[in-house]
Design a protein around this motif. Structure first.
Motif, PDB file in Angstrom:
ATOM      1  N   ASP A 174       0.812  -1.217   0.000  1.00  0.00           N
ATOM      2  CA  ASP A 174       0.000   0.000   0.000  1.00  0.00           C
ATOM      3  C   ASP A 174       0.848   1.271   0.000  1.00  0.00           C
ATOM      4  OD1 ASP A 174      -2.317  -1.538   0.063  1.00  0.00           O
ATOM      5  OD2 ASP A 174      -2.315  -1.650   2.246  1.00  0.00           O
ATOM      6  N   LEU A 175       2.151   1.130  -0.166  1.00  0.00           N
ATOM      7  CA  LEU A 175       3.007   2.312  -0.248  1.00  0.00           C
ATOM      8  C   LEU A 175       2.748   3.056  -1.555  1.00  0.00           C
ATOM      9  CD1 LEU A 175       6.400   0.835   1.046  1.00  0.00           C
ATOM     10  CD2 LEU A 175       4.855   2.381   2.274  1.00  0.00           C
ATOM     11  N   PRO A 176       3.191   4.303  -1.659  1.00  0.00           N
ATOM     12  CA  PRO A 176       2.992   5.042  -2.906  1.00  0.00           C
ATOM     13  C   PRO A 176       3.648   4.357  -4.101  1.00  0.00           C
ATOM     14  CG  PRO A 176       3.657   6.516  -1.121  1.00  0.00           C
ATOM     15  CD  PRO A 176       3.815   5.120  -0.608  1.00  0.00           C
ATOM     16  N   GLU A 177       3.145   4.650  -5.267  1.00  0.00           N
ATOM     17  CA  GLU A 177       3.694   4.088  -6.506  1.00  0.00           C
ATOM     18  C   GLU A 177       5.189   4.381  -6.578  1.00  0.00           C
ATOM     19  OE1 GLU A 177       3.521   1.851  -9.788  1.00  0.00           O
ATOM     20  OE2 GLU A 177       1.713   2.421  -8.670  1.00  0.00           O
TER      21      GLU A 177
END
Length: 331
Positions: A185-188
């Protein structure tokens, strides 16, 4: 000739069409029944075989199919359909002439298959609708738990309790899986998955063990360790032999690791003298570092030595408590 009923059990963790040759032979040669539609049923149909879904009266349906065709196959569901197997077994025990019951494994779980279950369960827990506590965590908030679980595994090893070690390693694995799931779920551009973790590990093990995977000659344990370090240095651009040491580990273990790294490359850097330090804390620290250096020279693990002495002292404290207060229960 007695009719034959085959209960075909397969691994739900493998591709549906990955069956043994005997399993494919039997589903092509006899009527196939199942309790529900599934990927396995679709795979069997793709070969031209017919699969009939039976939602009620499966035992009688199997007996009727076996009586009419000489044999019948039941595609067991992911859980193995034990209730049906039990009911069918009891029926045939009362009427053994109806058919012979055979259990056939069309595929087996490979080693490590339950890891797939663990990944699936963690995904459920850390996804919307799952466990709010896990979804609220971050890598930083979980850091202490990872250390705690590792220490508990260490305690089990120290106690030679292999049953406890099995459980504690499961708790360590839980932390690994949760960190990996949160990373999804971390940023792209920053996210990664548990497969990335495993992939990096596999690549590293293969690279650093050429005597196993690349046909190089295996020498002594010392030569293998030296080769490991050489490959590791080539992989990582480091300016110092001390780079890569975990600085957050306990100070005693950190001191031993720094001294060990310096000794590996032949650096004769003496520890600071306690008497040359200007304040009590620095003098104590220098004295402790000198003690660790002496332990290393003697081939003694200072962390283990201090732990042993501390635990013995703890036992003495408990004994003194019991002597002073006879009503204190023993542990």
């Amino acid at each position: 000739m007695t009719a034959r009923i085959v209960l075909l059990v397969t691994s739900p963790r493998l591709p549906a069409g990955l069956l043994t040759a005997p399993a494919w032979d039997v589903v092509r040669s006899a009527p196939v029944l199942a309790g529900a539609e599934s990927e396995l049923a679709t795979a069997v149909r793709s070969t031209g075989a017919e699969v009939t879904v039976v939602t009620e009266g499966a035992t009688q349906a199997l007996l009727d199919a076996a009586a009419a065709h000489g044999s019948a196959v039941w595609l067991a569901g992911p859980a193995g359909d034990e209730a049906l197997a039990r009911e069918l077994g009891l029926r045939l025990a009362r009427q053994p002439g109806l058919a012979e019951l055979e259990l056939m494994y069309g595929s087996w779980d490979p080693p490590g298959a339950r890891l797939l279950d663990a990944v699936e369960v963690m995904d459920r827990l850390a996804s919307p609708g799952g466990d709010p506590w896990k979804r609220a965590q971050t890598h930083r908030s979980l850091a202490g738990f990872l250390l705690e679980e590792c220490y508990e595994a260490y305690d089990a090893i120290s106690a030679d309790d292999t049953d406890a070690l099995r459980e504690e390693l499961g708790d360590v694995l839980l932390q690994v899986l949760l960190h990996a799931r949160l990373a999804e779920d971390l940023p792209e551009g920053k996210r990664w998955t548990v497969d990335d973790v495993a992939g990096v590990l596999v690549d590293k093990m293969v690279r650093r063990n050429p005597h196993v995977f690349s046909g190089e000659q295996a020498g002594s344990i010392e030569e293998i360790e030296a080769n490991w370090e050489r490959i590791k240095r080539a992989e990582k651009t480091r300016e110092s032999v001390l780079d890569g040491i975990a600085l957050s580990q306990p100070a005693l273990a950190l001191a031993a690791k720094v001294l060990d790294r310096a000794g590996r490359v032949g650096l004769a850097v003496p520890p600071p003298l306690a008497e040359s330090q200007v304040d009590p804390e620095a003098r104590l620290g220098a004295g402790l570092l000198a003690t660790v250096a002496a332990a290393r020279q003697a081939g003694i693990d200072p962390e283990a030595a201090l732990r042993r002495a501390t635990l013995a002292y703890a036992d003495a404290v408990r004994a003194a408590e019991r002597a002073a207060s006879p009503d204190v229960p023993e542990h």
